[in-house]
Design a protein around this motif. Structure first.
Motif: not given
Length: 72
Positions: A41-53
């Motif tokens: 879950d933490a890994a997916v959150t980090v990737v999603a935040t990176g994609v959003k930025v």
């Protein structure tokens, strides 16, 4: 004639110890599964935040480069 499912060689203390070990093993296994889910879950959150930025940065750059079409 009685048929016993428990071996006559097992002492009650041995049976309790075995049950405790089985309970401990199942608890540890369940907690490891929770840890794996938390890390995923933490890994997916980090990737999603990176994609959003990245998407916001690309959108801002595109807005700066592409004219609106309004001529003032």
């Amino acid at each position: 004639m009685k048929i016993s499912l428990i071996s006559p060689y097992l002492q009650p203390s041995m049976l309790k110890t075995g049950l405790r070990l089985a309970l401990l093993a199942s608890t540890v296994t369940a907690l490891q599964a929770c840890a794996v889910v938390a890390v995923a879950d933490a890994a997916v959150t980090v990737v999603a935040t990176g994609v959003k930025v990245t998407a916001k940065a690309v959108g801002a750059a595109a807005d700066a480069v592409i004219p609106d079409g309004d001529e003032d």
